[in-house]
Design a protein around this motif. Structure first.
Motif, PDB file in Angstrom:
ATOM      1  N   HIS A  55     -28.065  76.771  23.471  1.00 39.23           N
ATOM      2  CA  HIS A  55     -28.845  76.428  23.825  1.00 39.23           C
ATOM      3  C   HIS A  55     -27.667  75.254  25.385  1.00 39.23           C
ATOM      4  N   SER A  56     -28.585  75.705  26.407  1.00 38.06           N
ATOM      5  CA  SER A  56     -27.578  75.129  27.856  1.00 38.06           C
ATOM      6  C   SER A  56     -25.932  76.375  27.296  1.00 38.06           C
ATOM      7  N   PRO A  57     -26.149  77.117  27.623  1.00 37.04           N
ATOM      8  CA  PRO A  57     -25.444  78.192  26.950  1.00 37.04           C
ATOM      9  C   PRO A  57     -23.993  77.757  28.393  1.00 37.04           C
ATOM     10  N   GLY A  58     -22.765  78.129  27.896  1.00 32.82           N
ATOM     11  CA  GLY A  58     -22.123  77.729  29.263  1.00 32.82           C
ATOM     12  C   GLY A  58     -21.723  76.409  29.818  1.00 32.82           C
ATOM     13  N   SER A  59     -22.967  75.261  29.321  1.00 34.58           N
ATOM     14  CA  SER A  59     -22.178  73.947  29.513  1.00 34.58           C
ATOM     15  C   SER A  59     -21.826  73.874  29.009  1.00 34.58           C
ATOM     16  N   THR A  60     -20.352  72.737  29.680  1.00 36.10           N
ATOM     17  CA  THR A  60     -19.984  71.960  29.095  1.00 36.10           C
ATOM     18  C   THR A  60     -19.818  70.433  28.976  1.00 36.10           C
ATOM     19  N   ASN A  61     -18.196  69.622  27.797  1.00 39.60           N
ATOM     20  CA  ASN A  61     -18.451  68.129  27.936  1.00 39.60           C
ATOM     21  C   ASN A  61     -17.608  67.903  27.363  1.00 39.60           C
ATOM     22  N   TYR A  62     -17.156  67.186  28.390  1.00 39.68           N
ATOM     23  CA  TYR A  62     -15.360  66.477  28.102  1.00 39.68           C
ATOM     24  C   TYR A  62     -15.661  65.009  27.928  1.00 39.68           C
ATOM     25  N   ALA A  63     -14.500  64.239  26.787  1.00 42.39           N
ATOM     26  CA  ALA A  63     -14.050  63.356  26.793  1.00 42.39           C
ATOM     27  C   ALA A  63     -13.923  62.787  28.146  1.00 42.39           C
ATOM     28  N   GLY A  64     -13.760  61.268  28.689  1.00 43.38           N
ATOM     29  CA  GLY A  64     -13.572  60.430  29.630  1.00 43.38           C
ATOM     30  C   GLY A  64     -11.870  60.885  30.090  1.00 43.38           C
ATOM     31  N   ALA A  65     -11.039  60.992  29.059  1.00 45.45           N
ATOM     32  CA  ALA A  65     -10.421  60.829  28.679  1.00 45.45           C
ATOM     33  C   ALA A  65      -9.443  62.221  29.385  1.00 45.45           C
ATOM     34  N   VAL A  66     -10.116  63.046  29.180  1.00 43.62           N
ATOM     35  CA  VAL A  66      -9.600  64.397  29.369  1.00 43.62           C
ATOM     36  C   VAL A  66     -10.206  65.162  30.491  1.00 43.62           C
ATOM     37  N   GLN A  67     -11.763  64.064  31.679  1.00 44.76           N
ATOM     38  CA  GLN A  67     -11.522  65.256  32.103  1.00 44.76           C
ATOM     39  C   GLN A  67     -11.119  65.654  33.493  1.00 44.76           C
ATOM     40  N   GLY A  68     -11.014  66.939  34.028  1.00 45.27           N
ATOM     41  CA  GLY A  68     -10.684  67.133  34.834  1.00 45.27           C
ATOM     42  C   GLY A  68      -8.892  67.705  34.738  1.00 45.27           C
ATOM     43  N   ARG A  69      -7.953  67.142  33.431  1.00 50.91           N
ATOM     44  CA  ARG A  69      -7.250  67.816  33.443  1.00 50.91           C
ATOM     45  C   ARG A  69      -6.874  68.560  32.107  1.00 50.91           C
ATOM     46  N   PHE A  70      -8.180  69.402  31.114  1.00 54.40           N
ATOM     47  CA  PHE A  70      -8.571  69.962  30.576  1.00 54.40           C
ATOM     48  C   PHE A  70      -9.911  70.994  30.826  1.00 54.40           C
ATOM     49  N   ILE A  71      -9.443  72.459  30.067  1.00 55.66           N
ATOM     50  CA  ILE A  71     -10.589  73.161  30.651  1.00 55.66           C
ATOM     51  C   ILE A  71     -11.142  74.367  29.609  1.00 55.66           C
ATOM     52  N   ILE A  72     -12.004  74.016  28.704  1.00 56.38           N
ATOM     53  CA  ILE A  72     -13.023  74.661  27.650  1.00 56.38           C
ATOM     54  C   ILE A  72     -13.412  75.762  28.310  1.00 56.38           C
ATOM     55  N   SER A  73     -13.341  77.288  27.324  1.00 52.32           N
ATOM     56  CA  SER A  73     -13.869  78.559  27.930  1.00 52.32           C
ATOM     57  C   SER A  73     -13.818  78.962  27.048  1.00 52.32           C
TER      58      SER A  73
END
Length: 124
Positions: A55-73
């Motif tokens: 479902h929603s392939p490729g969609s990402t979800n980040y915790a607010g504390a790491v948004q903009g610093r961490f990247i998941i792939s």
């Protein structure tokens, strides 16, 4: 069954970068989301980042504390998911766990699978 093996943890100075990798194997056709959680001493395990597969392939979800610093792939050819962590802070120090969540089916509920965890230490 899904097996998850993390690698890439270690010691890094504040402001530095680190990359974690999770290799998935086993019965993967039903994995809907895969990602990372972390647990610091005395704290509950918390979501870091996840990425969609079915479902929603490729969609990402980040915790607010790491948004903009961490990247998941993810690399579907290698069945791996990577967490690139930049601008690390002392509060990012924790054991990081890879997680795979399967879809509910007519014969089984949704299941969570976990890796063994990898330690990330952020210290000067």
């Amino acid at each position: 069954q899904v097996q998850l093996v993390e690698s890439g943890g270690g010691l890094v100075q504040p402001g530095g970068s680190l990359s974690l990798s999770c290799a998935a194997s086993g019965t993967l056709y039903n994995v809907d989301r895969i990602g990372w959680y972390r647990q610091a001493p005395g704290k509950q395990r918390e979501l870091v980042a996840t990425i969609g597969i079915i479902h929603s392939p490729g969609s990402t979800n980040y915790a607010g504390a790491v948004q903009g610093r961490f990247i998941i792939s993810r690399d579907d050819a290698k069945n791996t998911v990577t967490l690139q962590m930049n601008s690390l802070k002392p509060e990012d120090a924790a054991v990081y766990y890879c997680n795979a969540k399967t879809l509910r089916t007519v014969v089984a509920p949704s299941q969570d699978y976990w890796g063994q965890g990898t330690q990330v230490t952020v210290s000067s």
